[in-house]
Motif scaffolding. Structure first.
Motif, PDB file in Angstrom:
ATOM      1  N   ASP A 174      34.638 -78.293 -18.844  1.00  0.00           N
ATOM      2  CA  ASP A 174      35.446 -77.078 -18.900  1.00  0.00           C
ATOM      3  C   ASP A 174      36.762 -77.361 -18.175  1.00  0.00           C
ATOM      4  O   ASP A 174      36.772 -77.782 -17.020  1.00  0.00           O
ATOM      5  CB  ASP A 174      34.695 -75.939 -18.210  1.00  0.00           C
ATOM      6  CG  ASP A 174      35.451 -74.628 -18.254  1.00  0.00           C
ATOM      7  OD1 ASP A 174      36.514 -74.564 -18.900  1.00  0.00           O
ATOM      8  OD2 ASP A 174      34.990 -73.664 -17.605  1.00  0.00           O
ATOM      9  N   LEU A 175      37.867 -77.130 -18.858  1.00  0.00           N
ATOM     10  CA  LEU A 175      39.174 -77.447 -18.292  1.00  0.00           C
ATOM     11  C   LEU A 175      39.824 -76.284 -17.561  1.00  0.00           C
ATOM     12  O   LEU A 175      40.847 -76.472 -16.894  1.00  0.00           O
ATOM     13  CB  LEU A 175      40.118 -77.931 -19.406  1.00  0.00           C
ATOM     14  CG  LEU A 175      39.667 -79.157 -20.210  1.00  0.00           C
ATOM     15  CD1 LEU A 175      40.741 -79.533 -21.229  1.00  0.00           C
ATOM     16  CD2 LEU A 175      39.375 -80.331 -19.296  1.00  0.00           C
ATOM     17  N   HIS A 176      39.253 -75.115 -17.658  1.00  0.00           N
ATOM     18  CA  HIS A 176      39.881 -73.936 -17.055  1.00  0.00           C
ATOM     19  C   HIS A 176      40.018 -74.101 -15.548  1.00  0.00           C
ATOM     20  O   HIS A 176      39.050 -74.416 -14.844  1.00  0.00           O
ATOM     21  CB  HIS A 176      39.076 -72.673 -17.374  1.00  0.00           C
ATOM     22  CG  HIS A 176      39.198 -72.237 -18.799  1.00  0.00           C
ATOM     23  ND1 HIS A 176      38.348 -72.678 -19.796  1.00  0.00           N
ATOM     24  CD2 HIS A 176      40.092 -71.415 -19.407  1.00  0.00           C
ATOM     25  CE1 HIS A 176      38.695 -72.134 -20.950  1.00  0.00           C
ATOM     26  NE2 HIS A 176      39.753 -71.371 -20.741  1.00  0.00           N
ATOM     27  N   HIS A 177      41.257 -73.905 -15.082  1.00  0.00           N
ATOM     28  CA  HIS A 177      41.580 -73.928 -13.654  1.00  0.00           C
ATOM     29  C   HIS A 177      41.295 -75.276 -12.997  1.00  0.00           C
ATOM     30  O   HIS A 177      41.065 -75.348 -11.791  1.00  0.00           O
ATOM     31  CB  HIS A 177      40.846 -72.796 -12.925  1.00  0.00           C
ATOM     32  CG  HIS A 177      41.081 -71.459 -13.533  1.00  0.00           C
ATOM     33  ND1 HIS A 177      42.331 -70.899 -13.660  1.00  0.00           N
ATOM     34  CD2 HIS A 177      40.210 -70.565 -14.103  1.00  0.00           C
ATOM     35  CE1 HIS A 177      42.233 -69.719 -14.254  1.00  0.00           C
ATOM     36  NE2 HIS A 177      40.970 -69.499 -14.541  1.00  0.00           N
ATOM     37  N   LYS A 178      41.315 -76.335 -13.790  1.00  0.00           N
ATOM     38  CA  LYS A 178      41.160 -77.690 -13.253  1.00  0.00           C
ATOM     39  C   LYS A 178      42.526 -78.377 -13.210  1.00  0.00           C
ATOM     40  O   LYS A 178      43.507 -77.900 -13.761  1.00  0.00           O
ATOM     41  CB  LYS A 178      40.221 -78.517 -14.143  1.00  0.00           C
ATOM     42  CG  LYS A 178      38.857 -77.916 -14.389  1.00  0.00           C
ATOM     43  CD  LYS A 178      38.048 -77.760 -13.137  1.00  0.00           C
ATOM     44  CE  LYS A 178      36.589 -77.430 -13.444  1.00  0.00           C
ATOM     45  NZ  LYS A 178      36.392 -76.274 -14.314  1.00  0.00           N
ATOM     46  N   LEU A 179      42.553 -79.523 -12.538  1.00  0.00           N
ATOM     47  CA  LEU A 179      43.700 -80.416 -12.598  1.00  0.00           C
ATOM     48  C   LEU A 179      43.340 -81.572 -13.515  1.00  0.00           C
ATOM     49  O   LEU A 179      42.292 -82.195 -13.346  1.00  0.00           O
ATOM     50  CB  LEU A 179      44.063 -80.924 -11.202  1.00  0.00           C
ATOM     51  CG  LEU A 179      44.692 -79.864 -10.308  1.00  0.00           C
ATOM     52  CD1 LEU A 179      44.732 -80.332  -8.864  1.00  0.00           C
ATOM     53  CD2 LEU A 179      46.096 -79.511 -10.784  1.00  0.00           C
ATOM     54  N   LEU A 180      44.179 -81.847 -14.482  1.00  0.00           N
ATOM     55  CA  LEU A 180      43.905 -82.877 -15.476  1.00  0.00           C
ATOM     56  C   LEU A 180      44.631 -84.159 -15.084  1.00  0.00           C
ATOM     57  O   LEU A 180      45.866 -84.191 -15.017  1.00  0.00           O
ATOM     58  CB  LEU A 180      44.363 -82.403 -16.854  1.00  0.00           C
ATOM     59  CG  LEU A 180      44.199 -83.399 -18.010  1.00  0.00           C
ATOM     60  CD1 LEU A 180      42.734 -83.778 -18.213  1.00  0.00           C
ATOM     61  CD2 LEU A 180      44.781 -82.811 -19.300  1.00  0.00           C
ATOM     62  N   PHE A 181      43.848 -85.217 -14.822  1.00  0.00           N
ATOM     63  CA  PHE A 181      44.430 -86.523 -14.509  1.00  0.00           C
ATOM     64  C   PHE A 181      44.511 -87.355 -15.776  1.00  0.00           C
ATOM     65  O   PHE A 181      43.548 -87.443 -16.541  1.00  0.00           O
ATOM     66  CB  PHE A 181      43.570 -87.254 -13.473  1.00  0.00           C
ATOM     67  CG  PHE A 181      44.031 -88.668 -13.215  1.00  0.00           C
ATOM     68  CD1 PHE A 181      45.190 -88.904 -12.502  1.00  0.00           C
ATOM     69  CD2 PHE A 181      43.307 -89.746 -13.709  1.00  0.00           C
ATOM     70  CE1 PHE A 181      45.635 -90.203 -12.276  1.00  0.00           C
ATOM     71  CE2 PHE A 181      43.737 -91.045 -13.490  1.00  0.00           C
ATOM     72  CZ  PHE A 181      44.905 -91.285 -12.763  1.00  0.00           C
ATOM     73  N   LEU A 182      45.652 -87.999 -15.995  1.00  0.00           N
ATOM     74  CA  LEU A 182      45.866 -88.821 -17.177  1.00  0.00           C
ATOM     75  C   LEU A 182      46.490 -90.153 -16.776  1.00  0.00           C
ATOM     76  O   LEU A 182      47.429 -90.184 -15.966  1.00  0.00           O
ATOM     77  CB  LEU A 182      46.807 -88.113 -18.169  1.00  0.00           C
ATOM     78  CG  LEU A 182      46.341 -86.759 -18.715  1.00  0.00           C
ATOM     79  CD1 LEU A 182      47.460 -86.112 -19.521  1.00  0.00           C
ATOM     80  CD2 LEU A 182      45.079 -86.900 -19.560  1.00  0.00           C
TER      81      LEU A 182
END
Length: 269
Positions: A183-191
């Motif tokens: 679940d991506l909601h309210h997360k920090l996405l590392f790329l």
């Protein structure tokens, strides 16, 4: 950490890896860490066989951590066969990087357990000695290995308070549309990425936008994009990203996590 397991959930190790693995085992033994190897460490094995090896190590209470030595293309083949109930009830950490982004994020999605984005072979590949010193300090409870510094590019810094998901961009996108996507909601996405020119990175960002990732996360942390940076390709990843996000979204950049031999570790989940 007294006993660890080596696995290869992605492409099996080859003859050219043997020297590094022997050196790594010798190094860990010098730190009083016993090493057990998966029967599927070398060559090709089915996803089920590799997952069975992983499940066995999670079940073995004498093993303190599991280090994946691999990378490549095959890690998502293990996902249907991992025993997520067993993993959820275990207190051991899984370490891996690159294609193991799939396993790390699936573990978080199915169990809410953290894993560490890190390639243990860098302890012997890095000829500066930095990785060995960081790892020794990590074993002593110090945080230098996972103390990642970044520069804020836009927005308000919130990274210290939120869960990070993601990893290698290409490999993370293998989870799109599956039950293993966190679940991506309210997360920090590392790329981050090893290979990938402007057109390839651009299409990854487009897909992330099309699955709603940028509308769900609270911020983005960019790691190293090796090919892009080595060849000084333009536009930059951040410049391409800006077309998909609003100017107030938090975006930061770090040169400390990615595919370099001196890359630090990042907790996912």
């Amino acid at each position: 950490m007294n006993k660890v397991a080596f696995v290869a959930c992605s492409n099996g190790q080859t003859d050219k890896d043997v020297e590094n693995i022997i050196a790594l085992k010798k190094l860990l033994n010098s730190m009083n860490i016993e090493v057990i190897e998966s029967d599927c460490l070398y060559g090709y094995a089915s996803g089920k066989d590799k997952a069975d090896a992983m499940n066995h190590f999670y079940e073995d209470n004498s093993i303190d951590a599991i280090f994946d030595l691999s990378g490549g293309d095959l890690a998502n083949t293990v996902l249907p066969y991992l025993d997520y109930d067993l993993i959820a009830n275990s207190d051991k950490l899984f370490f891996g990087y690159s294609d193991l982004t799939t396993v790390i994020n699936a573990i978080y999605a199915k169990t809410e357990k953290s894993s560490i984005l890190f390639q243990i072979k860098n302890l012997v590949k890095d000829d500066t000695g930095i990785q060995i010193e960081r790892f020794k300090k990590y074993l002593q409870g110090q945080n230098d290995l996972i103390d990642v510094k970044w520069n804020t590019l836009q927005g308000q810094e919130t990274i210290n308070n939120q869960i990070i998901v993601g990893g290698n961009t290409r490999c993370f996108l293998k989870l799109a549309g599956t039950k293993y996507m966190p679940d991506l909601h309210h997360k920090l996405l590392f790329l981050e990425a090893l290979s990938g020119n402007v057109t390839q990175i651009s299409t990854y960002l487009a897909q992330l936008d099309q699955i709603g990732a940028f509308q769900q996360v609270d911020g983005i942390l960019l790691g190293t994009f090796t090919q892009m940076e080595k060849q000084y390709l333009k536009p930059t990843v951040y410049e391409m990203l800006q077309q998909y996000i609003n100017k107030d979204m938090f975006v930061a950049q770090t040169s400390e996590v990615g595919h370099s031999k001196t890359s630090k570790a990042l907790r996912i989940g």
